[in-house]
Design a protein around this motif. Structure first.
Motif, PDB file in Angstrom:
ATOM      1  N   THR A 116      -7.722  -6.677  -2.924  1.00  0.00           N
ATOM      2  CA  THR A 116      -7.790  -5.305  -2.426  1.00  0.00           C
ATOM      3  C   THR A 116      -8.642  -5.221  -1.166  1.00  0.00           C
TER       4      THR A 116
ATOM      5  N   ASP B  67      -5.149   8.237  -8.523  1.00  0.00           N
ATOM      6  CA  ASP B  67      -5.162   6.884  -9.091  1.00  0.00           C
ATOM      7  C   ASP B  67      -4.777   5.786  -8.114  1.00  0.00           C
ATOM      8  N   TYR B  68      -4.129   6.158  -7.001  1.00  0.00           N
ATOM      9  CA  TYR B  68      -3.679   5.119  -6.093  1.00  0.00           C
ATOM     10  C   TYR B  68      -3.547   5.654  -4.667  1.00  0.00           C
ATOM     11  N   ASP B  69      -3.522   4.725  -3.723  1.00  0.00           N
ATOM     12  CA  ASP B  69      -3.242   5.021  -2.313  1.00  0.00           C
ATOM     13  C   ASP B  69      -2.040   4.192  -1.879  1.00  0.00           C
TER      14      ASP B  69
ATOM     15  N   LEU C  61      -0.048  -0.954  -1.417  1.00  0.00           N
ATOM     16  CA  LEU C  61      -0.246  -0.090  -2.584  1.00  0.00           C
ATOM     17  C   LEU C  61      -1.542  -0.498  -3.259  1.00  0.00           C
TER      18      LEU C  61
ATOM     19  N   ASN D 235      -4.325   0.288  -6.372  1.00  0.00           N
ATOM     20  CA  ASN D 235      -4.659   0.924  -7.643  1.00  0.00           C
ATOM     21  C   ASN D 235      -6.161   1.193  -7.681  1.00  0.00           C
ATOM     22  N   LYS D 236      -6.547   2.460  -7.578  1.00  0.00           N
ATOM     23  CA  LYS D 236      -7.959   2.829  -7.575  1.00  0.00           C
ATOM     24  C   LYS D 236      -8.507   3.047  -8.985  1.00  0.00           C
ATOM     25  N   SER D 237      -7.643   3.024  -9.980  1.00  0.00           N
ATOM     26  CA  SER D 237      -8.067   3.368 -11.329  1.00  0.00           C
ATOM     27  C   SER D 237      -8.539   2.134 -12.092  1.00  0.00           C
TER      28      SER D 237
ATOM     29  N   THR E 201      -1.579   0.741 -13.477  1.00  0.00           N
ATOM     30  CA  THR E 201      -0.957   1.959 -12.947  1.00  0.00           C
ATOM     31  C   THR E 201       0.397   1.634 -12.337  1.00  0.00           C
TER      32      THR E 201
ATOM     33  N   ILE F 241       3.294   2.622  -9.769  1.00  0.00           N
ATOM     34  CA  ILE F 241       3.437   3.360  -8.515  1.00  0.00           C
ATOM     35  C   ILE F 241       4.892   3.273  -8.091  1.00  0.00           C
TER      36      ILE F 241
ATOM     37  N   SER G  42      -4.152  -4.600  -5.739  1.00  0.00           N
ATOM     38  CA  SER G  42      -3.312  -4.052  -4.672  1.00  0.00           C
ATOM     39  C   SER G  42      -2.266  -5.087  -4.286  1.00  0.00           C
TER      40      SER G  42
END
Length: 442
Positions: free
Chosen positions: A314, A366-368, A384, A386-388, A392, A394, A435
């Motif tokens: 990430t 939860d994501y960008d 992509l 995943n911030k959680s 997740t 997407i 990510s």
């Protein structure tokens, strides 16, 4: 007219900085060993700068002592900082850093040097003459507005005309040594960060207009082109024209360390600043605290990075999509194979070095989702994140992105995730904090 050489920083600078792994106690032997490693293993991928950070003029300093105001500091007859020969033996007998810099240049690399704004307190106490003028140090400095974390410098008083002469004199010296890159510290707004959650807990020095312009002017007057990096960080985007006029890169945060909360917060900062990146002028998300960190400032001594492998991916994906400069913080001589693989992914480096458009396209709790484009090659990259703290899923309808993408030649740049596209909808399930970046060829 800008002072910048048109060939400097046309893409985000790539290199190594001694701070994260050695703090103020790096030796010449350690510096040379890291330079040799870069030349042998990373130069072919675009890595070229080796930067000597704070403390090269502090005998016997450590990460626990350098903040003291009475710590010994070395200066020459004109009040200019000079290297410590105990740590840098080749500097003895007035040679300065030139022998070390010659060694770096012989490897085909570029040499960077960290400096503090202002003038050493020792120079003021000794009332050192300012080279080329009739002034002395005490007449061009005062002891207010000092750096909150390094107490050995006084502030230059730019209402006095010879304050500029002091900066001119130090850059005359650096040009003689052969310096290629300057990291100017304590010139930019910073926020102290609580590493547990990445939230700011306090503020420090403001944006130092006089010092930034004084350093910029001194570089333009010396006999050598030098890339200018401003540190620490946190300026407002309303300063963009001043930043672009006077610097090649500028930090967007305080020191960044290997904690998930800090990385998550850096996602927001990168999203804010990425649209302002342009050739020659780069928002800087700070060094990469990955690999082995023997004597750094944060997290303990002789340790590996706290980032998980997913967080490392990430980190690299974010820095490259945001087109941040890439400055490694690890001791390169002890790089493990995984960390080395992070630094030598040619497709991801291409994203960082060649894309001319990048921005966060979708922000979700939860994501960008990021998009970058290389308009010359007409390639599109989708990142992509995943911030959680849980896995997740997407999905992205490719009809909703700003640029057409070809679906016949798509791959994930790390080879970690398959390409799943169902009726023009791109789908992926990411592990926590993980990510992926996909390249869509035209």
């Amino acid at each position: 007219m800008d002072f910048f050489n048109s060939s400097l920083a046309m893409s985000p600078p790539m290199g190594w900085n001694s701070w994260d792994c050695f703090s103020v106690s790096i030796t010449e032997e350690e510096f040379k060993a890291n330079a040799v490693f870069m030349a042998e293993h990373l130069k072919a991928f675009g890595w070229e700068y080796v930067v000597l950070d704070l403390g090269w003029y502090l005998p016997n300093a450590s990460h626990t002592t350098y903040k003291k105001g009475d710590i010994p500091i070395l200066i020459d007859e004109f009040g200019r900082l000079i290297p410590c020969p105990e740590k840098f033996p080749s500097s003895a007998n007035g040679k300065g850093l030139k022998p070390l810099i010659d060694f770096v240049h012989d490897l085909g690399l570029q040499f960077g040097l960290h400096i503090m704004r202002g003038i050493p307190k020792k120079a003021v106490a000794l009332n050192s003459p300012i080279k080329g003028t009739s002034s002395q140090a005490s007449s061009i400095a005062y002891n207010r507005e000092q750096c909150p974390w390094f107490n050995s410098m006084d502030t230059l008083d730019f209402s006095h005309p010879n304050a500029q002469a002091y900066y001119d004199s130090i850059f005359e010296l650096y040009a003689e040594w052969g310096v290629d890159f300057i990291k100017a510290d304590d010139v930019n707004t910073w926020h102290e960060v609580n590493n547990s959650d990445g939230s700011p807990t306090g503020t420090g020095s403001p944006y130092r207009v006089d010092d930034i312009e004084g350093i910029s002017k001194a570089i333009s007057r010396c006999s050598r082109s030098m890339l200018l990096s401003l540190s620490p960080g946190g300026p407002e985007t309303t300063l963009i024209n001043h930043l672009r006029k006077h610097a090649n890169m500028w930090r967007i945060s305080a020191d960044f360390w290997d904690e998930w909360g800090s990385l998550k917060k850096q996602m927001e900062r990168c999203a804010t600043w990425a649209p302002f990146a342009t050739r020659g002028h780069w928002p800087d998300a700070d060094m990469l605290p990955i690999g082995f960190l023997p004597r750094g400032e944060s997290g303990g001594q002789n340790r590996a990075s706290n980032f998980t492998h997913e967080e490392c991916y990430t980190l690299m994906n974010l820095w490259c999509l945001a087109r941040s400069p890439l400055m490694l913080g690890a001791d390169m001589t002890q790089l493990d194979s995984f960390t080395l693989s992070l630094l030598t992914n040619e497709t991801l480096i291409e994203v960082n070095q060649e894309c001319d458009i990048s921005y966060r396209m979708i922000e979700h709790p939860d994501y960008d989702i990021w998009l970058a484009r290389n308009t010359i090659k007409d390639s599109v990259y989708i990142g992509l994140f995943n911030k959680s703290d849980t896995s997740t899923e997407i999905s992205l309808n490719l009809d909703n992105i700003d640029y057409p993408v070809g679906l016949h030649d798509v791959f994930e740049v790390w080879g970690r995730y398959p390409v799943i596209i169902d009726t023009n909808t791109f789908k992926i399930t990411l592990q926590p904090h993980d990510s992926a970046v996909f390249k869509f060829n035209p």
